[in-house]
Scaffold this motif. Sequence first.
Motif, PDB file in Angstrom:
ATOM      1  N   GLY A 157      72.503   6.326 -40.552  1.00 47.63           N
ATOM      2  CA  GLY A 157      71.206   5.691 -40.757  1.00 47.63           C
ATOM      3  C   GLY A 157      70.383   6.481 -41.762  1.00 47.63           C
ATOM      4  N   SER A 158      70.518   7.806 -41.713  1.00 46.53           N
ATOM      5  CA  SER A 158      69.762   8.662 -42.639  1.00 46.53           C
ATOM      6  C   SER A 158      70.194   8.406 -44.079  1.00 46.53           C
TER       7      SER A 158
ATOM      8  N   ASP B 101      62.835   0.571 -41.566  1.00 44.47           N
ATOM      9  CA  ASP B 101      63.697   1.486 -40.817  1.00 44.47           C
ATOM     10  C   ASP B 101      63.916   0.852 -39.453  1.00 44.47           C
TER      11      ASP B 101
ATOM     12  N   GLN C 181      66.170   1.882 -34.732  1.00 44.92           N
ATOM     13  CA  GLN C 181      65.984   1.853 -33.274  1.00 44.92           C
ATOM     14  C   GLN C 181      65.788   0.454 -32.697  1.00 44.92           C
TER      15      GLN C 181
ATOM     16  N   SER D 114      71.044   2.229 -37.822  1.00 48.90           N
ATOM     17  CA  SER D 114      71.831   3.426 -37.492  1.00 48.90           C
ATOM     18  C   SER D 114      72.774   3.097 -36.351  1.00 48.90           C
TER      19      SER D 114
ATOM     20  N   ASP E 123      74.331   5.781 -34.715  1.00 49.93           N
ATOM     21  CA  ASP E 123      74.639   7.058 -34.065  1.00 49.93           C
ATOM     22  C   ASP E 123      74.754   6.828 -32.556  1.00 49.93           C
TER      23      ASP E 123
ATOM     24  N   LYS F  13      72.026   4.838 -30.459  1.00 46.80           N
ATOM     25  CA  LYS F  13      71.455   3.587 -30.917  1.00 46.80           C
ATOM     26  C   LYS F  13      72.064   2.376 -30.189  1.00 46.80           C
TER      27      LYS F  13
HETATM   28  C1  LIG Z   1      68.350   7.543 -35.657  1.00 42.98           C
HETATM   29  C2  LIG Z   1      67.312   7.260 -36.639  1.00 42.98           C
HETATM   30  C3  LIG Z   1      67.525   7.422 -38.008  1.00 42.98           C
HETATM   31  C4  LIG Z   1      68.723   8.093 -38.577  1.00 42.98           C
HETATM   32  O1  LIG Z   1      69.929   7.563 -38.193  1.00 42.98           O
HETATM   33  P1  LIG Z   1      71.246   8.508 -38.130  1.00 42.98           P
HETATM   34  O2  LIG Z   1      72.344   7.499 -38.069  1.00 42.98           O
HETATM   35  O3  LIG Z   1      71.134   9.313 -36.874  1.00 42.98           O
HETATM   36  O4  LIG Z   1      71.290   9.313 -39.347  1.00 42.98           O
HETATM   37  C5  LIG Z   1      66.526   7.030 -38.886  1.00 42.98           C
HETATM   38  N1  LIG Z   1      65.366   6.527 -38.432  1.00 42.98           N
HETATM   39  C6  LIG Z   1      65.111   6.379 -37.124  1.00 42.98           C
HETATM   40  C7  LIG Z   1      63.803   5.798 -36.694  1.00 42.98           C
HETATM   41  C8  LIG Z   1      66.059   6.773 -36.180  1.00 42.98           C
HETATM   42  O5  LIG Z   1      65.789   6.661 -34.890  1.00 42.98           O
END
Ligand SMILES: *Cc1c(COP(=O)(O)O)cnc(C)c1O
Length: 398
Positions: free
Chosen positions: A61-62, A157, A160, A181, A183, A186
């Motif tokens: 997600g990053s 973004d 979540q 994301s 991860d 999520k």
């Molecule tokens: C988890 C998250 C990210 C980043 O996602 P990753 O896959 O962990 O890099 C970005 N923004 C928000 C609001 C998040 O909760």
Amino acid sequence: MAGAELIGKEELKEIEALFKTGIFARYSLDRERQGIWKVRDFEKAFAKYFGARYALGVSSGSTALKIALTALDVGPGDEVICPAFTFMATYEAVLEVGAMPVMADIDDTLNLDPDDIPNKITPRTRAIIPVHMCGAPARMDRIMKVARKHKLLVLEDNAQACGASIQGKMTGTIGRMGIFSFDHYKTITTGEGGMILTDDLDLYHRAEWYHDHGHDHLSTVSRALDGRTILGFNYRMNEIQGGIGLAQLRKLNRVLAAQRKNKTALAAMLAPIPGLKFRAVPDPEGDSATHLAFNLPTETQAKAFQKALAAEGIGTTIFKENFWHYVPNWEHFLAKSTAQTKTAFNDPRNRKVTYSRKAIPHAEDLLGRTLILGINVKMPAVRMKAIGKAIEKAAKVL
Ligand SMILES: *Cc1c(COP(=O)(O)O)cnc(C)c1O
């Protein structure tokens, strides 16, 4: 925890075939892969589910945020407005592309306050990143209106709030680009992974090229013969992630239905508590229900209730005290301590941007007295009953 709770034979089945071909890479190797394209299939299914034209699977997600900002051509000299309540990655991504993150307040949705955006706009503002925190959308209709008025790009973004919607529009498809994301924590997970959605072919191309060294992926003969127009880097998703994502996406409706049911039941248990108010969710039907957020009239009461719930085995978060999701608590960020010394923070051409608690009165007030409870997919009746009893007991301290 959501999707991670449901990992099972469906995910295993999706990736099994990859161990026969031995191809875990998403691009090229056309003959060796025997017609198996997991990431490509995941992208197609994802775009279809969300009603978006283009989907790009990426490594997290990053990196999805960084790629999207890059495709939107946000960079040095630009300012990007982000909410005070978000995971660090939102701010990190802005710095990664050389731009300056500007902090804005939240409203009673706990998301970016459309009314505070104009206060934060300068001639350098290029983009806004609304973040749909803890499963529920920001007031996107009003945010889009402000953005249109000031000609600002909107990148959602949606890390979540996978599966959330507002007035019939899926979050992540409302702005020019949206990111997800996958991860572990999520709504659906591929261990690590992310997705970018857009309806704009030009933005999709720029994101797609950038995330894989500029490859245009048009050669049917060999990756070495791909054309290229821009430089990029490597933020590719792999086939194992793609396969797991396909199985997880098929479980998304089940995840959302279970979370919504459990959240409704928990909310009913809390509703009788005097003075307790729930977070505003402008379109309750579209709540992806990953969390239940409620507030009490004062911080003292919120802390007392949190402690009483914890004594009964129920963990909640007060985000004003959280280390990773509230800008004023990021001591390394406030110290402008980055791996490299030359960032937007110390570029003499940039104006000085501050991140004072005084600039975000709603966040300081609301996040201090709001308790957030994670909703699981699996919450059996006995557990629900126990939680109900615990809430009743804990409420006595109020
Ligand atoms: C988890 C998250 C990210 C980043 O996602 P990753 O896959 O962990 O890099 C970005 N923004 C928000 C609001 C998040 O909760």
